[in-house]
Design a protein around this motif. Sequence first.
Motif, PDB file in Angstrom:
ATOM      1  N   ARG A 167      -8.591  -5.290 -12.155  1.00 23.73           N
ATOM      2  CA  ARG A 167      -7.360  -5.456 -11.381  1.00 23.73           C
ATOM      3  C   ARG A 167      -6.392  -6.475 -11.965  1.00 23.73           C
ATOM      4  N   LEU A 168      -6.897  -7.571 -12.462  1.00 24.33           N
ATOM      5  CA  LEU A 168      -6.000  -8.598 -12.988  1.00 24.33           C
ATOM      6  C   LEU A 168      -5.258  -8.089 -14.227  1.00 24.33           C
ATOM      7  N   GLU A 169      -5.950  -7.372 -15.091  1.00 23.33           N
ATOM      8  CA  GLU A 169      -5.299  -6.790 -16.263  1.00 23.33           C
ATOM      9  C   GLU A 169      -4.274  -5.741 -15.851  1.00 23.33           C
ATOM     10  N   PHE A 170      -4.658  -4.926 -14.880  1.00 26.89           N
ATOM     11  CA  PHE A 170      -3.748  -3.906 -14.359  1.00 26.89           C
ATOM     12  C   PHE A 170      -2.476  -4.561 -13.825  1.00 26.89           C
ATOM     13  N   TRP A 171      -2.639  -5.631 -13.060  1.00 26.12           N
ATOM     14  CA  TRP A 171      -1.500  -6.311 -12.440  1.00 26.12           C
ATOM     15  C   TRP A 171      -0.613  -6.959 -13.507  1.00 26.12           C
ATOM     16  N   HIS A 172      -1.225  -7.551 -14.491  1.00 24.92           N
ATOM     17  CA  HIS A 172      -0.490  -8.145 -15.599  1.00 24.92           C
ATOM     18  C   HIS A 172       0.399  -7.098 -16.274  1.00 24.92           C
ATOM     19  N   ASP A 173      -0.155  -5.923 -16.560  1.00 21.44           N
ATOM     20  CA  ASP A 173       0.603  -4.859 -17.220  1.00 21.44           C
ATOM     21  C   ASP A 173       1.697  -4.298 -16.315  1.00 21.44           C
ATOM     22  N   ALA A 174       1.413  -4.205 -15.011  1.00 23.83           N
ATOM     23  CA  ALA A 174       2.406  -3.688 -14.063  1.00 23.83           C
ATOM     24  C   ALA A 174       3.619  -4.608 -13.991  1.00 23.83           C
ATOM     25  N   VAL A 175       3.371  -5.917 -13.930  1.00 24.61           N
ATOM     26  CA  VAL A 175       4.466  -6.889 -13.888  1.00 24.61           C
ATOM     27  C   VAL A 175       5.262  -6.845 -15.181  1.00 24.61           C
ATOM     28  N   LEU A 176       4.582  -6.744 -16.308  1.00 23.06           N
ATOM     29  CA  LEU A 176       5.255  -6.665 -17.604  1.00 23.06           C
ATOM     30  C   LEU A 176       6.153  -5.433 -17.672  1.00 23.06           C
TER      31      LEU A 176
ATOM     32  N   ASP B  79       2.072 -14.872 -17.908  1.00 24.95           N
ATOM     33  CA  ASP B  79       0.661 -15.196 -17.746  1.00 24.95           C
ATOM     34  C   ASP B  79       0.383 -15.253 -16.253  1.00 24.95           C
ATOM     35  N   ILE B  80      -0.666 -14.573 -15.813  1.00 29.83           N
ATOM     36  CA  ILE B  80      -1.005 -14.526 -14.388  1.00 29.83           C
ATOM     37  C   ILE B  80      -2.442 -14.988 -14.226  1.00 29.83           C
ATOM     38  N   SER B  81      -2.666 -15.919 -13.301  1.00 33.35           N
ATOM     39  CA  SER B  81      -4.034 -16.397 -13.070  1.00 33.35           C
ATOM     40  C   SER B  81      -4.289 -16.523 -11.575  1.00 33.35           C
ATOM     41  N   THR B  82      -5.561 -16.300 -11.174  1.00 32.11           N
ATOM     42  CA  THR B  82      -6.005 -16.488  -9.792  1.00 32.11           C
ATOM     43  C   THR B  82      -7.353 -17.185  -9.818  1.00 32.11           C
ATOM     44  N   GLU B  83      -7.675 -17.862  -8.748  1.00 33.99           N
ATOM     45  CA  GLU B  83      -8.965 -18.551  -8.683  1.00 33.99           C
ATOM     46  C   GLU B  83     -10.127 -17.582  -8.729  1.00 33.99           C
ATOM     47  N   ALA B  84      -9.950 -16.426  -8.112  1.00 34.23           N
ATOM     48  CA  ALA B  84     -11.040 -15.452  -8.028  1.00 34.23           C
ATOM     49  C   ALA B  84     -11.218 -14.646  -9.310  1.00 34.23           C
ATOM     50  N   GLY B  85     -10.256 -14.691 -10.204  1.00 35.11           N
ATOM     51  CA  GLY B  85     -10.361 -13.906 -11.426  1.00 35.11           C
ATOM     52  C   GLY B  85     -10.040 -12.434 -11.224  1.00 35.11           C
ATOM     53  N   THR B  86      -9.638 -12.089 -10.020  1.00 26.65           N
ATOM     54  CA  THR B  86      -9.181 -10.738  -9.718  1.00 26.65           C
ATOM     55  C   THR B  86      -7.998 -10.878  -8.770  1.00 26.65           C
ATOM     56  N   VAL B  87      -7.424  -9.772  -8.327  1.00 26.20           N
ATOM     57  CA  VAL B  87      -6.241  -9.877  -7.475  1.00 26.20           C
ATOM     58  C   VAL B  87      -6.100  -8.620  -6.625  1.00 26.20           C
ATOM     59  N   ASP B  88      -5.608  -8.826  -5.419  1.00 22.23           N
ATOM     60  CA  ASP B  88      -5.258  -7.724  -4.519  1.00 22.23           C
ATOM     61  C   ASP B  88      -3.742  -7.768  -4.372  1.00 22.23           C
ATOM     62  N   ALA B  89      -3.045  -6.782  -4.938  1.00 22.01           N
ATOM     63  CA  ALA B  89      -1.584  -6.851  -4.986  1.00 22.01           C
ATOM     64  C   ALA B  89      -0.973  -5.460  -4.976  1.00 22.01           C
ATOM     65  N   THR B  90       0.245  -5.395  -4.450  1.00 18.24           N
ATOM     66  CA  THR B  90       1.006  -4.152  -4.417  1.00 18.24           C
ATOM     67  C   THR B  90       2.448  -4.455  -4.810  1.00 18.24           C
ATOM     68  N   MET B  91       3.037  -3.545  -5.526  1.00 17.26           N
ATOM     69  CA  MET B  91       4.427  -3.696  -5.958  1.00 17.26           C
ATOM     70  C   MET B  91       5.176  -2.391  -5.709  1.00 17.26           C
ATOM     71  N   ARG B  92       6.313  -2.501  -5.019  1.00 21.02           N
ATOM     72  CA  ARG B  92       7.173  -1.323  -4.821  1.00 21.02           C
ATOM     73  C   ARG B  92       8.503  -1.592  -5.494  1.00 21.02           C
ATOM     74  N   THR B  93       8.927  -0.678  -6.340  1.00 14.22           N
ATOM     75  CA  THR B  93      10.163  -0.865  -7.104  1.00 14.22           C
ATOM     76  C   THR B  93      11.108   0.300  -6.868  1.00 14.22           C
TER      77      THR B  93
ATOM     78  N   SER C  67      -5.147  -0.003 -21.026  1.00 11.30           N
ATOM     79  CA  SER C  67      -5.426  -0.568 -19.708  1.00 11.30           C
ATOM     80  C   SER C  67      -5.398   0.511 -18.640  1.00 11.30           C
ATOM     81  N   ALA C  68      -5.961   0.161 -17.483  1.00  7.57           N
ATOM     82  CA  ALA C  68      -5.942   1.105 -16.363  1.00  7.57           C
ATOM     83  C   ALA C  68      -4.519   1.437 -15.944  1.00  7.57           C
ATOM     84  N   PHE C  69      -3.617   0.453 -16.081  1.00  5.35           N
ATOM     85  CA  PHE C  69      -2.221   0.709 -15.696  1.00  5.35           C
ATOM     86  C   PHE C  69      -1.615   1.793 -16.577  1.00  5.35           C
ATOM     87  N   HIS C  70      -1.704   1.623 -17.876  1.00  8.00           N
ATOM     88  CA  HIS C  70      -1.082   2.596 -18.778  1.00  8.00           C
ATOM     89  C   HIS C  70      -1.799   3.937 -18.737  1.00  8.00           C
TER      90      HIS C  70
END
Length: 341
Positions: free
Chosen positions: A32-41, A48-62, A2-5
């Motif tokens: 983006r949705l796959e990236f976000w799924h992997d980031a949360v994991l 399981d993450i779903s959005t109506e648009a099938g994509t997502v705009d999100a940021t995570m700071r840890t 994935s793009a995340f890894h």
Amino acid sequence: MSAFHGSFTEDDSAVRRRGQVLSTSSVPTRERLEFWHDAVLATLVGLDISTEAGTVDATMRTDRLGELQITTVDCDPGEIHRAPRFVARGDGKQVFVALQCSGTTQVEQDGRYTELRPGDLAFFESTRPYRMRFPQRFQQKIFAVPRRLVGQPEAALGRITARAMRPAGGLATLLSPFMSRLADTSESYSGPVAERLADSAVGLLAAAAAQQLGVEPAGLPGADRVLLLRIQRFVRWHLAEPGLTPAVIARAHGISVRYLHRLFEQEGTTVGRWIRRLRLQECRRELTGAASVGGVARRWGFSGTAHFGRAFRREYGISPTDWLQGERARRFTEENWCRAT
């Protein structure tokens, strides 16, 4: 991959230890949705993450302070589901507390449903399925606490999940702004300050769990030891303060003085005796290189030389002056022997 890894290498791990930021803006829209799924994991838990648009705009700071992990999520509307297959793979070592900062969250777990509004907090468990719906864009700050530090067994925690703590009174009024500010400023703290803040935050969260259950913070089996270790760390941080009394210690941990004494009785000592012994150990460590016995004594919380002398004699059976003379003579002999050989 994935793009995340693919976006990090092994060498990045040290850099990402503090203040890691992940954003879907770093990858193409279709990924983006796959990236976000992997980031949360990788950061929190499998969902399981779903959005109506099938994509997502999100940021995570840890970030991490001591044993407390802090994650701030800004994300589009959508839904997440901690399905049984993810639960089966998890280790369950952490309990999560969510602080709603903007938007709303509809939470379901353990047969309960609640809506989190800005300022609300709620416990949720990774060892059982849950579902969260986000009707609009939201910000949530999520605190991952080692289960052993919460001081409650899994059965008890199951009684407080998906219950909103509203900042309208009681402990939640203090807890909500404190935890929010801590998340915003976490990167500015390091070393002992970071550890102390983490201890305070975990202590407040444990107290909040106990309050919801209607018990004292360490009122259930197996929790006494956790609370005692937390108190002992607090004492070590404040050891040099003359005003470190049982009342001060008990108040800082949300328990009664009587309960505090009972914790130390289980260890075969008293609060006062344990503090005095630690202070004397620190004084002995510094005495051989110090110009003034009184200065060392006052630096470690004794009111003066006479007070220190009485405590020292009771503990070691000798006056500080006699002990110091003997220690210096011993070191002088050892140094001369080393030079001669």
